[in-house]
Design a protein around this motif. Structure first.
Motif, PDB file in Angstrom:
ATOM      1  N   TYR A 173     -15.006   0.663  12.706  1.00  0.00           N
ATOM      2  CA  TYR A 173     -15.924   0.170  11.673  1.00  0.00           C
ATOM      3  C   TYR A 173     -17.370   0.310  12.133  1.00  0.00           C
ATOM      4  O   TYR A 173     -18.262   0.660  11.348  1.00  0.00           O
ATOM      5  CB  TYR A 173     -15.612  -1.291  11.355  1.00  0.00           C
ATOM      6  CG  TYR A 173     -16.617  -1.944  10.441  1.00  0.00           C
ATOM      7  CD1 TYR A 173     -16.633  -1.654   9.080  1.00  0.00           C
ATOM      8  CD2 TYR A 173     -17.562  -2.838  10.935  1.00  0.00           C
ATOM      9  CE1 TYR A 173     -17.564  -2.236   8.233  1.00  0.00           C
ATOM     10  CE2 TYR A 173     -18.491  -3.440  10.095  1.00  0.00           C
ATOM     11  CZ  TYR A 173     -18.484  -3.136   8.749  1.00  0.00           C
ATOM     12  OH  TYR A 173     -19.414  -3.715   7.917  1.00  0.00           O
ATOM     13  N   THR A 202      -4.540  -5.237  -0.576  1.00  0.00           N
ATOM     14  CA  THR A 202      -4.388  -3.859  -0.124  1.00  0.00           C
ATOM     15  C   THR A 202      -5.676  -3.099  -0.434  1.00  0.00           C
ATOM     16  O   THR A 202      -6.593  -3.619  -1.086  1.00  0.00           O
ATOM     17  CB  THR A 202      -3.217  -3.177  -0.849  1.00  0.00           C
ATOM     18  OG1 THR A 202      -3.523  -3.131  -2.257  1.00  0.00           O
ATOM     19  CG2 THR A 202      -1.919  -3.933  -0.626  1.00  0.00           C
ATOM     20  N   GLU A 203      -5.742  -1.835   0.003  1.00  0.00           N
ATOM     21  CA  GLU A 203      -6.942  -1.046  -0.260  1.00  0.00           C
ATOM     22  C   GLU A 203      -7.213  -0.932  -1.762  1.00  0.00           C
ATOM     23  O   GLU A 203      -8.346  -1.143  -2.214  1.00  0.00           O
ATOM     24  CB  GLU A 203      -6.799   0.352   0.344  1.00  0.00           C
ATOM     25  CG  GLU A 203      -8.012   1.241   0.069  1.00  0.00           C
ATOM     26  CD  GLU A 203      -7.882   2.630   0.670  1.00  0.00           C
ATOM     27  OE1 GLU A 203      -8.807   3.445   0.446  1.00  0.00           O
ATOM     28  OE2 GLU A 203      -6.888   2.904   1.359  1.00  0.00           O
ATOM     29  N   ASP A 210       0.851  -1.186   0.000  1.00  0.00           N
ATOM     30  CA  ASP A 210       0.000   0.000   0.000  1.00  0.00           C
ATOM     31  C   ASP A 210       0.891   1.243   0.000  1.00  0.00           C
ATOM     32  O   ASP A 210       1.723   1.408   0.899  1.00  0.00           O
ATOM     33  CB  ASP A 210      -0.877  -0.017   1.257  1.00  0.00           C
ATOM     34  CG  ASP A 210      -1.853   1.144   1.324  1.00  0.00           C
ATOM     35  OD1 ASP A 210      -1.393   2.308   1.277  1.00  0.00           O
ATOM     36  OD2 ASP A 210      -3.063   0.901   1.423  1.00  0.00           O
ATOM     37  N   VAL A 254     -13.414   0.749   4.204  1.00  0.00           N
ATOM     38  CA  VAL A 254     -12.063   0.746   4.763  1.00  0.00           C
ATOM     39  C   VAL A 254     -12.100   1.451   6.109  1.00  0.00           C
ATOM     40  O   VAL A 254     -12.481   2.620   6.204  1.00  0.00           O
ATOM     41  CB  VAL A 254     -11.057   1.440   3.831  1.00  0.00           C
ATOM     42  CG1 VAL A 254      -9.673   1.449   4.467  1.00  0.00           C
ATOM     43  CG2 VAL A 254     -11.017   0.743   2.477  1.00  0.00           C
ATOM     44  N   THR A 255     -11.733   0.736   7.154  1.00  0.00           N
ATOM     45  CA  THR A 255     -11.681   1.330   8.491  1.00  0.00           C
ATOM     46  C   THR A 255     -10.227   1.492   8.887  1.00  0.00           C
ATOM     47  O   THR A 255      -9.378   0.671   8.543  1.00  0.00           O
ATOM     48  CB  THR A 255     -12.429   0.450   9.512  1.00  0.00           C
ATOM     49  OG1 THR A 255     -12.358   1.055  10.808  1.00  0.00           O
ATOM     50  CG2 THR A 255     -11.858  -0.949   9.590  1.00  0.00           C
ATOM     51  N   ARG A 256      -9.912   2.581   9.594  1.00  0.00           N
ATOM     52  CA  ARG A 256      -8.531   2.952   9.901  1.00  0.00           C
ATOM     53  C   ARG A 256      -8.371   3.297  11.375  1.00  0.00           C
ATOM     54  O   ARG A 256      -9.334   3.637  12.054  1.00  0.00           O
ATOM     55  CB  ARG A 256      -8.113   4.182   9.072  1.00  0.00           C
ATOM     56  CG  ARG A 256      -8.266   4.064   7.599  1.00  0.00           C
ATOM     57  CD  ARG A 256      -8.263   5.433   6.912  1.00  0.00           C
ATOM     58  NE  ARG A 256      -7.084   6.216   7.196  1.00  0.00           N
ATOM     59  CZ  ARG A 256      -6.070   6.408   6.358  1.00  0.00           C
ATOM     60  NH1 ARG A 256      -6.108   5.878   5.152  1.00  0.00           N
ATOM     61  NH2 ARG A 256      -5.031   7.142   6.701  1.00  0.00           N
ATOM     62  N   ASP A 266      -4.951   5.200  13.711  1.00  0.00           N
ATOM     63  CA  ASP A 266      -3.561   5.643  13.786  1.00  0.00           C
ATOM     64  C   ASP A 266      -2.924   5.202  15.104  1.00  0.00           C
ATOM     65  O   ASP A 266      -3.557   5.273  16.167  1.00  0.00           O
ATOM     66  CB  ASP A 266      -3.479   7.171  13.683  1.00  0.00           C
ATOM     67  CG  ASP A 266      -3.820   7.671  12.298  1.00  0.00           C
ATOM     68  OD1 ASP A 266      -3.634   6.908  11.340  1.00  0.00           O
ATOM     69  OD2 ASP A 266      -4.279   8.820  12.173  1.00  0.00           O
ATOM     70  N   LEU A 276      -0.008   3.155  11.271  1.00  0.00           N
ATOM     71  CA  LEU A 276      -1.379   3.177  10.760  1.00  0.00           C
ATOM     72  C   LEU A 276      -1.831   1.757  10.487  1.00  0.00           C
ATOM     73  O   LEU A 276      -1.042   0.911  10.057  1.00  0.00           O
ATOM     74  CB  LEU A 276      -1.419   3.990   9.458  1.00  0.00           C
ATOM     75  CG  LEU A 276      -2.707   3.947   8.619  1.00  0.00           C
ATOM     76  CD1 LEU A 276      -3.833   4.670   9.338  1.00  0.00           C
ATOM     77  CD2 LEU A 276      -2.452   4.571   7.239  1.00  0.00           C
ATOM     78  N   SER A 318      -3.830  -3.990   6.396  1.00  0.00           N
ATOM     79  CA  SER A 318      -2.492  -3.431   6.180  1.00  0.00           C
ATOM     80  C   SER A 318      -2.077  -2.711   7.450  1.00  0.00           C
ATOM     81  O   SER A 318      -2.858  -1.909   7.981  1.00  0.00           O
ATOM     82  CB  SER A 318      -2.496  -2.434   5.009  1.00  0.00           C
ATOM     83  OG  SER A 318      -3.124  -2.973   3.865  1.00  0.00           O
ATOM     84  N   LYS A 364      -5.071  -0.207   8.404  1.00  0.00           N
ATOM     85  CA  LYS A 364      -6.257  -0.178   7.556  1.00  0.00           C
ATOM     86  C   LYS A 364      -6.831  -1.586   7.508  1.00  0.00           C
ATOM     87  O   LYS A 364      -6.079  -2.558   7.369  1.00  0.00           O
ATOM     88  CB  LYS A 364      -5.913   0.214   6.114  1.00  0.00           C
ATOM     89  CG  LYS A 364      -5.438   1.614   5.867  1.00  0.00           C
ATOM     90  CD  LYS A 364      -5.229   1.775   4.353  1.00  0.00           C
ATOM     91  CE  LYS A 364      -4.692   3.130   3.980  1.00  0.00           C
ATOM     92  NZ  LYS A 364      -4.533   3.240   2.504  1.00  0.00           N
ATOM     93  N   ALA A 383      -9.453  -0.384  15.554  1.00  0.00           N
ATOM     94  CA  ALA A 383      -9.793  -0.377  14.130  1.00  0.00           C
ATOM     95  C   ALA A 383     -11.139  -1.042  13.900  1.00  0.00           C
ATOM     96  O   ALA A 383     -11.971  -0.545  13.120  1.00  0.00           O
ATOM     97  CB  ALA A 383      -8.705  -1.081  13.320  1.00  0.00           C
TER      98      ALA A 383
END
Length: 471
Positions: free
Chosen positions: A448, A353-354, A209, A367-369, A371, A387, A401, A389, A444
């Motif tokens: 969601y 990957t995204e 990514d 896509v939930t993230r 940090d 990060l 990821s 994802k 994460a």
């Protein structure tokens, strides 16, 4: 010449071959294991183990430079490169008995230390023996790919098979290849006091990514690694201690050259034509059950033409055990297989990957993230750059990821979820100890659900109704 009849003959004593041999013999099969080089294969002797040991040496050196934020005065470490490589050798030696001839013979495996070649569709010759087996499994792994660069054949270059024999630190290490191996060794060497230049024809960490890869590349550049992207190597020249790499846009001079552009399957010695086994440039052509065009012969690990990871070879061993020993249907899958680049910070991936997930799932994808800057343990240890994802379709993760500290450890929970078809709620319901980096996975998953709970007018209406009804 001795003739040996057996249930299973395994060619190659790397990760996959050893796992298969140990499992099969303990389940009651007669097993012959053929290995012409070192027990333990590439992973133990030239790959996973030595590279991670050298990375650990580099991390110790870097810790002395980076203590300022913790109130510890930074100092430039005095690095004994030979001692660092001695640590690598000790790590290999400590693990070697587990993969040794003696251990496997004690388990009941017949070990033949010779190169094997097929002499018919049902026979393999190795040393002074001809082995006739009900089933054969080729697990010969892969070797460093050496590209056809003009002048390279006349230069003393390194690969992962020779790098760990060095005892004198390179003054300026040139690395052709900006993939995981190239960048891991770049960071290890710059931390151990070498100057390092990485030359990549396309994009460094191009499979990963881009957003997450940028975090790793920025760290390496900050530590002093020169990373040249988008420049193909056109010629190599020089001699030991003075090597020049020419690219489409310039030249780079160094003392040592490491070639890390990929790997090729080890097929040359096997005489597969005699066995009626179809091959491609990627390796032995196999079906989903890892069986070749010869129904007696299977292939696992790197030589099977798929993902080239030690843990994949071990996974393949489990697949063929079900088929060969138990007669049960078994197929190899790939969507739940994780991979890790062991730089600092680490970069880990499982599933797509995204960008890859969007190409397949389109509007169905969420896509939930989260940090690492929001994780208390990461803040406390000064490792808050990172990060995660998670790619989600219909409530189930399909990919994840992670870039950050211990990303390789953190990715395991997503590999588990994807392998077993779990929903995001399974991770959200987990109680992670506080404070741990593992909380990033739970957070994460929580992110969601947050929009579905906090931004949903129906949820708010139900809550108001319930509150009015409670006396």
């Amino acid at each position: 010449m001795e003739r040996i009849e057996t249930d299973l003959c395994i060619i190659g004593a790397g990760s996959g071959g050893l796992s298969l041999a140990a499992g099969a013999v303990q389940m009651g099969a007669r097993v012959v294991l053929v290995e012409g080089h070192r027990m333990g294969g590439d992973c133990l002797n030239y790959g996973c183990v030595p590279s991670k040991a050298l990375l650990a040496a580099g991390k110790s050196a870097q810790a002395m430079r980076s203590g300022g934020p913790f109130g510890v005065a930074p100092v430039e470490p005095e690095v004994d490169y030979a001692a660092a490589q001695a640590h690598v050798a000790r790590a290999i030696a400590a693990i070697a008995p587990h993969d040794s001839v003696e251990r496997f013979e004690a388990l009941g495996v017949r070990v033949i230390q010779a190169w094997g070649r097929f002499v018919s569709e049902a026979e393999l010759e190795a040393g002074d023996a001809v082995i006739a087996a009900r089933r054969f499994v080729v697990a010969t792994g892969s070797s460093p790919l050496v590209p056809p660069v003009p002048g390279l054949e006349g230069v003393a270059y390194l690969t992962n098979e020779t790098l760990f024999d060095l005892r004198t630190r390179p003054g300026h290490l040139l690395i052709i290849g900006g993939g995981p191996v190239g960048l891991e060794m770049a960071q290890a060497h710059v931390r151990l006091g070498a100057r390092v230049t990485v030359i990549e024809a396309a994009r460094a960490l191009g499979r990963e990514d881009p957003e997450l890869a940028a975090v790793v590349l920025a760290r390496l550049r900050a530590e002093g690694v020169e990373i040249v992207e988008g420049q193909a190597v056109t010629r190599v020249s020089g001699q030991a201690g003075a090597i020049t790499v020419e690219t489409s846009e310039g030249r780079h001079d160094g003392t040592h050259l490491l070639v890390a552009v990929g790997r090729r399957p080890n097929l040359d010695r096997l005489n597969l034509d005699a066995a009626g086994v179809e091959v491609t440039r990627a390796g032995i052509k196999v079906d989903a059950a890892l069986r070749s065009s010869n129904r007696r012969i299977y292939a696992i690990g790197d030589v099977a033409g798929g993902a080239q990871f030690t843990h994949v070879a071990g996974y393949h061993a489990g697949v063929v055990i079900r088929s060969i020993l138990l007669g049960l249907p078994a197929k190899a899958r790939g969507g739940h297989i994780p991979r890790v680049t062991y730089t600092d910070p680490e970069l880990a991936q499982v599933g797509p990957t995204e960008q890859e997930a969007r190409e397949v799932h389109g509007a169905k994808l969420t896509v939930t993230r989260f940090d690492f800057a929001g994780n208390d343990r990461a803040i406390a240890t000064g490792q808050a750059e990172g990060l995660i994802k998670v790619m989600v379709v219909r409530g189930r993760p399909v990919g994840a990821s992670i870039v950050g500290p211990e990303a390789g450890e953190l990715i395991g929970i997503w590999a588990l979820a994807i392998a077993n078809g779990l929903k995001m709620g399974a991770v959200a319901n987990m109680v992670a100890p506080y404070p741990t980096l593992g909380e990033v996975n739970k957070r994460a998953a929580g992110n969601y659900f947050s929009p579905r709970l906090f931004d949903n007018p129906w949820v708010k209406r139900v809550v108001r109704l319930v509150q009015r009804a409670i006396p």
